[in-house]
Design a protein around this motif. Structure first.
Motif, PDB file in Angstrom:
ATOM      1  N   ASP A  97       0.834  -1.203   0.000  1.00 31.24           N
ATOM      2  CA  ASP A  97       0.000   0.000   0.000  1.00 31.24           C
ATOM      3  C   ASP A  97       0.869   1.253   0.000  1.00 31.24           C
ATOM      4  O   ASP A  97       0.579   2.230  -0.713  1.00 31.24           O
ATOM      5  CB  ASP A  97      -0.911   0.009   1.227  1.00 31.24           C
ATOM      6  CG  ASP A  97      -2.006  -1.046   1.179  1.00 31.24           C
ATOM      7  OD1 ASP A  97      -2.245  -1.610   0.084  1.00 31.24           O
ATOM      8  OD2 ASP A  97      -2.607  -1.312   2.235  1.00 31.24           O
ATOM      9  N   ALA A  98       1.938   1.237   0.816  1.00 35.59           N
ATOM     10  CA  ALA A  98       2.838   2.400   0.877  1.00 35.59           C
ATOM     11  C   ALA A  98       3.620   2.564  -0.421  1.00 35.59           C
ATOM     12  O   ALA A  98       3.815   3.686  -0.907  1.00 35.59           O
ATOM     13  CB  ALA A  98       3.786   2.258   2.064  1.00 35.59           C
ATOM     14  N   LEU A  99       4.050   1.449  -1.006  1.00 35.53           N
ATOM     15  CA  LEU A  99       4.828   1.524  -2.245  1.00 35.53           C
ATOM     16  C   LEU A  99       3.987   2.016  -3.419  1.00 35.53           C
ATOM     17  O   LEU A  99       4.503   2.671  -4.322  1.00 35.53           O
ATOM     18  CB  LEU A  99       5.437   0.156  -2.566  1.00 35.53           C
ATOM     19  CG  LEU A  99       6.646  -0.240  -1.717  1.00 35.53           C
ATOM     20  CD1 LEU A  99       6.943  -1.727  -1.873  1.00 35.53           C
ATOM     21  CD2 LEU A  99       7.877   0.582  -2.105  1.00 35.53           C
ATOM     22  N   GLU A 100       2.719   1.711  -3.405  1.00 37.83           N
ATOM     23  CA  GLU A 100       1.849   2.178  -4.493  1.00 37.83           C
ATOM     24  C   GLU A 100       1.768   3.705  -4.531  1.00 37.83           C
ATOM     25  O   GLU A 100       1.462   4.287  -5.575  1.00 37.83           O
ATOM     26  CB  GLU A 100       0.459   1.574  -4.354  1.00 37.83           C
ATOM     27  CG  GLU A 100       0.381   0.131  -4.822  1.00 37.83           C
ATOM     28  CD  GLU A 100      -1.039  -0.385  -4.881  1.00 37.83           C
ATOM     29  OE1 GLU A 100      -1.449  -0.889  -5.940  1.00 37.83           O
ATOM     30  OE2 GLU A 100      -1.747  -0.275  -3.857  1.00 37.83           O
ATOM     31  N   LYS A 101       2.063   4.355  -3.415  1.00 31.21           N
ATOM     32  CA  LYS A 101       2.035   5.816  -3.348  1.00 31.21           C
ATOM     33  C   LYS A 101       3.345   6.447  -3.826  1.00 31.21           C
ATOM     34  O   LYS A 101       3.405   7.657  -4.041  1.00 31.21           O
ATOM     35  CB  LYS A 101       1.777   6.271  -1.917  1.00 31.21           C
ATOM     36  CG  LYS A 101       0.462   5.805  -1.321  1.00 31.21           C
ATOM     37  CD  LYS A 101       0.339   6.306   0.106  1.00 31.21           C
ATOM     38  CE  LYS A 101      -0.948   5.866   0.771  1.00 31.21           C
ATOM     39  NZ  LYS A 101      -1.062   6.391   2.151  1.00 31.21           N
ATOM     40  N   VAL A 102       4.383   5.642  -3.972  1.00 34.50           N
ATOM     41  CA  VAL A 102       5.708   6.166  -4.313  1.00 34.50           C
ATOM     42  C   VAL A 102       5.746   6.600  -5.775  1.00 34.50           C
ATOM     43  O   VAL A 102       5.363   5.846  -6.674  1.00 34.50           O
ATOM     44  CB  VAL A 102       6.792   5.098  -4.041  1.00 34.50           C
ATOM     45  CG1 VAL A 102       8.133   5.516  -4.620  1.00 34.50           C
ATOM     46  CG2 VAL A 102       6.912   4.855  -2.541  1.00 34.50           C
ATOM     47  N   GLU A 103       6.230   7.794  -6.015  1.00 37.12           N
ATOM     48  CA  GLU A 103       6.355   8.305  -7.381  1.00 37.12           C
ATOM     49  C   GLU A 103       7.746   8.051  -7.958  1.00 37.12           C
ATOM     50  O   GLU A 103       7.901   7.952  -9.179  1.00 37.12           O
ATOM     51  CB  GLU A 103       6.044   9.801  -7.402  1.00 37.12           C
ATOM     52  CG  GLU A 103       4.609  10.124  -7.019  1.00 37.12           C
ATOM     53  CD  GLU A 103       4.298  11.600  -7.089  1.00 37.12           C
ATOM     54  OE1 GLU A 103       5.204  12.381  -7.472  1.00 37.12           O
ATOM     55  OE2 GLU A 103       3.165  11.988  -6.750  1.00 37.12           O
ATOM     56  N   THR A 104       8.755   7.934  -7.094  1.00 38.46           N
ATOM     57  CA  THR A 104      10.136   7.700  -7.535  1.00 38.46           C
ATOM     58  C   THR A 104      10.450   6.220  -7.378  1.00 38.46           C
ATOM     59  O   THR A 104      10.696   5.745  -6.274  1.00 38.46           O
ATOM     60  CB  THR A 104      11.126   8.527  -6.703  1.00 38.46           C
ATOM     61  OG1 THR A 104      10.724   9.891  -6.704  1.00 38.46           O
ATOM     62  CG2 THR A 104      12.543   8.393  -7.255  1.00 38.46           C
ATOM     63  N   THR A 105      10.428   5.473  -8.455  1.00 39.43           N
ATOM     64  CA  THR A 105      10.667   4.032  -8.370  1.00 39.43           C
ATOM     65  C   THR A 105      12.132   3.765  -8.043  1.00 39.43           C
ATOM     66  O   THR A 105      13.026   4.181  -8.775  1.00 39.43           O
ATOM     67  CB  THR A 105      10.312   3.333  -9.689  1.00 39.43           C
ATOM     68  OG1 THR A 105       8.933   3.560  -9.969  1.00 39.43           O
ATOM     69  CG2 THR A 105      10.569   1.835  -9.599  1.00 39.43           C
ATOM     70  N   PRO A 106      12.421   3.069  -6.936  1.00 39.40           N
ATOM     71  CA  PRO A 106      13.818   2.793  -6.579  1.00 39.40           C
ATOM     72  C   PRO A 106      14.428   1.721  -7.478  1.00 39.40           C
ATOM     73  O   PRO A 106      13.718   0.871  -8.016  1.00 39.40           O
ATOM     74  CB  PRO A 106      13.712   2.309  -5.139  1.00 39.40           C
ATOM     75  CG  PRO A 106      12.344   1.728  -5.037  1.00 39.40           C
ATOM     76  CD  PRO A 106      11.469   2.553  -5.939  1.00 39.40           C
ATOM     77  N   ASP A 107      15.740   1.773  -7.608  1.00 41.61           N
ATOM     78  CA  ASP A 107      16.467   0.747  -8.358  1.00 41.61           C
ATOM     79  C   ASP A 107      16.742  -0.478  -7.503  1.00 41.61           C
ATOM     80  O   ASP A 107      16.877  -1.587  -8.024  1.00 41.61           O
ATOM     81  CB  ASP A 107      17.778   1.323  -8.892  1.00 41.61           C
ATOM     82  CG  ASP A 107      17.544   2.511  -9.809  1.00 41.61           C
ATOM     83  OD1 ASP A 107      16.899   2.316 -10.848  1.00 41.61           O
ATOM     84  OD2 ASP A 107      17.996   3.620  -9.480  1.00 41.61           O
TER      85      ASP A 107
END
Length: 224
Positions: A97-107
């Protein structure tokens, strides 16, 4: 951020084991990273209301300078009990749920838990990496399974973590004269690369900056 695959979240240990056994053969322990890693992330959990509410935190940092780029939080009811070896079933639903809010996709994502250093080779880092189709690394504060030789006390030393004759990770001295962390491949990252990135994300303290920042967010006003 896109969630690559999903499955029903089990309510029993037997159902959880079946999912782990099904997914374990999909884990990749060879490097499949971007040529230039620009962002690393940490995920961590806190719990509220006597453990009935999960509070997931994500911190995305620039790499290699480790400056905070973005943070997110998400809450949801806790649906699985705390049982060693089944951490992902308790924590990943809220983490997603928290990751779905992330706009900057981490490598790369560094997880506060195990990768393949797990009885069924599917700890939280491996499980999360499969669902996201992203490189992940397990960086655990404590040993779940396996044995290793004694470590020299200086930062950067490590020993293979061995379970049933297989190298499943490493005990890594991330800070001189401080107890080690336990590093293992999560998904799409080899052990040697995992150790390298953990050290580069751990300039001062025992834990990576990704974990430290996510932990502060997850623990705030919680009973973790």
């Amino acid at each position: 951020m896109k969630i690559y695959q999903s499955h029903a979240w089990p309510l029993t240990v037997e159902e959880a084991i079946a999912i782990q056994e099904k997914l374990r053969n999909q884990v990749i322990t060879e490097d499949q990273l971007q040529e230039s890693v620009q962002y690393v992330a940490g995920v961590d959990m806190g719990f509220e209301a006597n453990g009935t509410i999960s509070r997931a935190a994500v911190a995305v940092l620039s790499f290699p300078d480790l400056q905070v780029v973005e943070t997110t939080l998400a809450y949801r009811p806790t649906s699985f009990p705390y049982i060693p070896g089944f951490l992902s079933f308790r924590e990943i639903p809220a983490v997603l749920d928290a990751l779905e809010k992330v706009e900057t996709t981490p490598d790369i994502i560094l997880c506060d838990g195990q990768g393949i250093a797990h009885p069924r080779r599917l700890g939280i880092a491996s499980h999360l990496g499969l669902l996201l189709d992203l490189p992940t690394i397990g960086v655990a504060k404590s040993l779940l399974i396996g044995k290793h030789e004694e470590l020299p006390e200086t930062r950067g030393n490590w020993q293979p973590l061995i379970h049933k004759g297989e190298i499943i990770g490493a005990a890594l001295r991330s800070r001189t004269k401080v107890k080690p962390v336990y590093v293992s491949s999560g998904h799409k990252v080899s052990l040697s690369t995992a150790i390298n990135y953990v050290l580069r994300c751990t300039p001062k303290y025992r834990l990576p900056e990704t974990t430290r920042i996510a932990d502060k967010l997850a623990s705030a006003r919680s009973s973790k």
